[in-house]
Scaffold this motif. Structure first.
Motif, PDB file in Angstrom:
ATOM      1  N   THR A 137      16.425 129.419 -60.297  1.00  0.00           N
ATOM      2  CA  THR A 137      17.461 129.131 -61.324  1.00  0.00           C
ATOM      3  C   THR A 137      18.157 128.087 -60.534  1.00  0.00           C
ATOM      4  O   THR A 137      18.068 127.928 -59.237  1.00  0.00           O
ATOM      5  N   SER A 138      18.614 127.138 -61.301  1.00  0.00           N
ATOM      6  CA  SER A 138      19.546 125.876 -60.829  1.00  0.00           C
ATOM      7  C   SER A 138      20.468 125.734 -61.854  1.00  0.00           C
ATOM      8  O   SER A 138      20.466 125.743 -63.212  1.00  0.00           O
ATOM      9  N   GLY A 139      21.313 124.877 -61.355  1.00  0.00           N
ATOM     10  CA  GLY A 139      22.296 123.932 -62.427  1.00  0.00           C
ATOM     11  C   GLY A 139      21.740 122.667 -62.709  1.00  0.00           C
ATOM     12  O   GLY A 139      21.492 122.041 -61.850  1.00  0.00           O
ATOM     13  N   PHE A 209      27.919 127.680 -53.778  1.00  0.00           N
ATOM     14  CA  PHE A 209      27.856 127.518 -55.289  1.00  0.00           C
ATOM     15  C   PHE A 209      28.914 126.736 -55.871  1.00  0.00           C
ATOM     16  O   PHE A 209      28.846 126.353 -56.877  1.00  0.00           O
ATOM     17  N   GLN A 213      28.917 122.555 -54.912  1.00  0.00           N
ATOM     18  CA  GLN A 213      28.427 121.987 -56.210  1.00  0.00           C
ATOM     19  C   GLN A 213      29.465 121.211 -57.110  1.00  0.00           C
ATOM     20  O   GLN A 213      29.112 121.164 -58.268  1.00  0.00           O
ATOM     21  N   ARG A 215      31.996 122.486 -58.396  1.00  0.00           N
ATOM     22  CA  ARG A 215      32.629 123.414 -59.481  1.00  0.00           C
ATOM     23  C   ARG A 215      34.263 123.490 -59.396  1.00  0.00           C
ATOM     24  O   ARG A 215      34.674 123.491 -58.088  1.00  0.00           O
ATOM     25  N   ILE A 243      20.627 121.387 -59.239  1.00  0.00           N
ATOM     26  CA  ILE A 243      21.181 121.798 -58.050  1.00  0.00           C
ATOM     27  C   ILE A 243      20.800 123.041 -57.666  1.00  0.00           C
ATOM     28  O   ILE A 243      21.059 123.932 -58.543  1.00  0.00           O
ATOM     29  N   GLU A 244      20.630 123.369 -56.470  1.00  0.00           N
ATOM     30  CA  GLU A 244      20.490 124.743 -56.058  1.00  0.00           C
ATOM     31  C   GLU A 244      20.585 124.890 -54.762  1.00  0.00           C
ATOM     32  O   GLU A 244      21.419 124.008 -54.217  1.00  0.00           O
ATOM     33  N   MET A 245      20.230 125.945 -53.804  1.00  0.00           N
ATOM     34  CA  MET A 245      20.800 126.459 -52.589  1.00  0.00           C
ATOM     35  C   MET A 245      19.903 126.659 -51.558  1.00  0.00           C
ATOM     36  O   MET A 245      20.159 127.164 -50.319  1.00  0.00           O
ATOM     37  N   ILE A 268      19.816 126.632 -65.784  1.00  0.00           N
ATOM     38  CA  ILE A 268      20.698 127.661 -66.532  1.00  0.00           C
ATOM     39  C   ILE A 268      21.713 127.049 -67.375  1.00  0.00           C
ATOM     40  O   ILE A 268      22.297 127.743 -68.084  1.00  0.00           O
ATOM     41  N   LEU A 269      22.200 125.592 -66.989  1.00  0.00           N
ATOM     42  CA  LEU A 269      23.441 125.118 -67.751  1.00  0.00           C
ATOM     43  C   LEU A 269      23.239 123.646 -67.445  1.00  0.00           C
ATOM     44  O   LEU A 269      22.422 123.233 -66.503  1.00  0.00           O
ATOM     45  N   ARG A 271      25.469 120.842 -66.037  1.00  0.00           N
ATOM     46  CA  ARG A 271      26.565 120.723 -65.159  1.00  0.00           C
ATOM     47  C   ARG A 271      27.606 119.839 -65.694  1.00  0.00           C
ATOM     48  O   ARG A 271      28.745 119.599 -65.412  1.00  0.00           O
ATOM     49  N   ILE A 277      28.362 130.228 -66.098  1.00  0.00           N
ATOM     50  CA  ILE A 277      27.217 130.234 -67.004  1.00  0.00           C
ATOM     51  C   ILE A 277      27.550 131.190 -68.241  1.00  0.00           C
ATOM     52  O   ILE A 277      27.788 132.446 -68.134  1.00  0.00           O
TER      53      ILE A 277
HETATM   54  N1  URA Z   1      22.180 128.160 -59.223  1.00  0.00           N
HETATM   55  C1  URA Z   1      22.876 127.263 -58.477  1.00  0.00           C
HETATM   56  O1  URA Z   1      22.639 127.030 -57.221  1.00  0.00           O
HETATM   57  N2  URA Z   1      23.645 126.523 -59.061  1.00  0.00           N
HETATM   58  C2  URA Z   1      23.793 126.832 -60.685  1.00  0.00           C
HETATM   59  O2  URA Z   1      24.650 125.954 -61.356  1.00  0.00           O
HETATM   60  C3  URA Z   1      23.031 127.595 -61.223  1.00  0.00           C
HETATM   61  C4  URA Z   1      22.070 128.415 -60.622  1.00  0.00           C
END
Ligand code: URA
Ligand code: R2B
Length: 306
Positions: A137-139, A209, A213, A215, A243-245, A268-269, A271, A277
């Motif tokens: 998953t990711s943003g 996260f 990222q 947030r 974006i992910e990790m 999944i969203l 940003r 989420i």
């Molecule tokens: N995983 C992430 O690293 N970031 C997100 O915003 C959603 C999932």
């Protein structure tokens, strides 16, 4: 110094460590496996696809999906976690024919430990021509939630295609390019699924996260909404779509060891529209199945089953 990519002769998995040859036993501690305690070539020698993802449950579901899709014998519900053990239960691993499905937890340190041991496992098992894919998953940035991003290049928080590994108090810079042909092939597979939004783009990999990222909703935040949006828009303009990790270290390690690698993450969203989420449970479940669905078709095509 930037390290060069590995070349794996005859499609073998290439470990870049001269010390391994002089060890009479290799204990893959976090996987609960070892060269003396397990017959790794017999258990894993036929593996052609290694799929990795954050959550143990999701990787079990993926293995069960592959078991069904490949028409394997036996009850998929009975699949056993190969890494389950009394001493460590850090990662989960399932095997469905030539497909290995392994969880890696969250973040660079967690996936990095798993990859060291997985790559050694594939090497000890004498596997050849292995393709490794991270599904997750990711943003998203500026894309519709539910879109599947196939990564061409993993970039760091400065939008640079590099992974910095600290080794004995030196910073070693590693390349994070992924296999472009594989990414194109995956995009083509996505076109065969009805109503399946997918694109190729850069993926930004961060160490956190929340603040990492951009947030505004973490326990700590020291920047404004304007600064956040300015950063995310700069990321978008440099080609970043999600974006992910984990992607930078994944691309770097797989590249060094001669593994064909891809990263396929659903957004999944968006940003640019928020940080939390908010999608419902059912929507999130459906989104998370998308990378699995795509990889299942890709694998079946390679096995002549699609
Ligand atoms: N995983 C992430 O690293 N970031 C997100 O915003 C959603 C999932
Ligand atoms: C995506 O999702 C996780 C954070 O929620 C992280 O592992 C990642 O890369």
């Amino acid at each position: 110094m930037t390290e060069r990519k590995g070349y794996a002769g005859h499609g073998l998995v290439h470990v870049k460590n001269p010390h391994l040859d002089s060890m009479d036993e290799d204990i893959l501690y976090h996987l609960n496996l070892g060269t003396k305690t397990h017959n790794l070539p017999m258990m894993f020698g036929d593996i052609k696809f290694a799929c990795v993802g954050g959550s143990p449950n999701r990787m079990k579901a993926f293995a069960q999906l592959m078991h069904k899709e490949l028409g394997l014998e036996g009850d998929a519900k009975e699949m056993k976690d190969i890494c389950a053990g009394p001493v460590t239960d850090r990662y989960s691993m399932y095997k469905a024919g030539p497909v290995l499905s392994i969880s890696h937890g969250m973040g660079i340190p967690s996936i990095s430990i798993m990859l060291h041991e997985l790559i050694k496992l594939l090497h000890h098992a004498k596997c050849s021509d292995v393709t490794i894919i991270r599904i997750g998953t990711s943003g998203g940035i500026g894309i519709k939630p539910g879109t599947v991003v196939i990564t061409d290049t993993a970039v760091d928080s400065f939008f640079k295609a590099r992974f910095e590994q600290v080794i004995l108090d030196k910073v070693v810079v590693r390349s994070t390019e992924l296999d472009k042909d594989l990414a194109e092939e995956l995009l083509n597979c996505s076109k065969e699924i009805h109503n399946f939004p997918a694109l190729i783009g850069h993926t930004m990999c961060t160490y956190d996260f929340y603040e990492g990222q951009g947030r505004l909703d973490g326990a700590v935040c020291s920047f404004s909404n304007e600064k956040k949006l300015e950063y995310l828009k700069r990321a978008y303009n440099s080609g970043v779509r999600n974006i992910e990790m984990e992607s930078t270290v994944f691309a770097a390690m797989c590249g060094l060891c001669g593994l064909k690698a891809a990263v396929v993450c659903v957004a999944i969203l968006n940003r640019l529209e928020g940080d939390q989420i908010k999608a419902s449970h059912d929507v999130l479940i459906e989104y998370q199945q998308r990378p699995q669905q795509l990889i299942s078709i890709f694998i079946k095509k390679h096995l002549g089953l699609y």
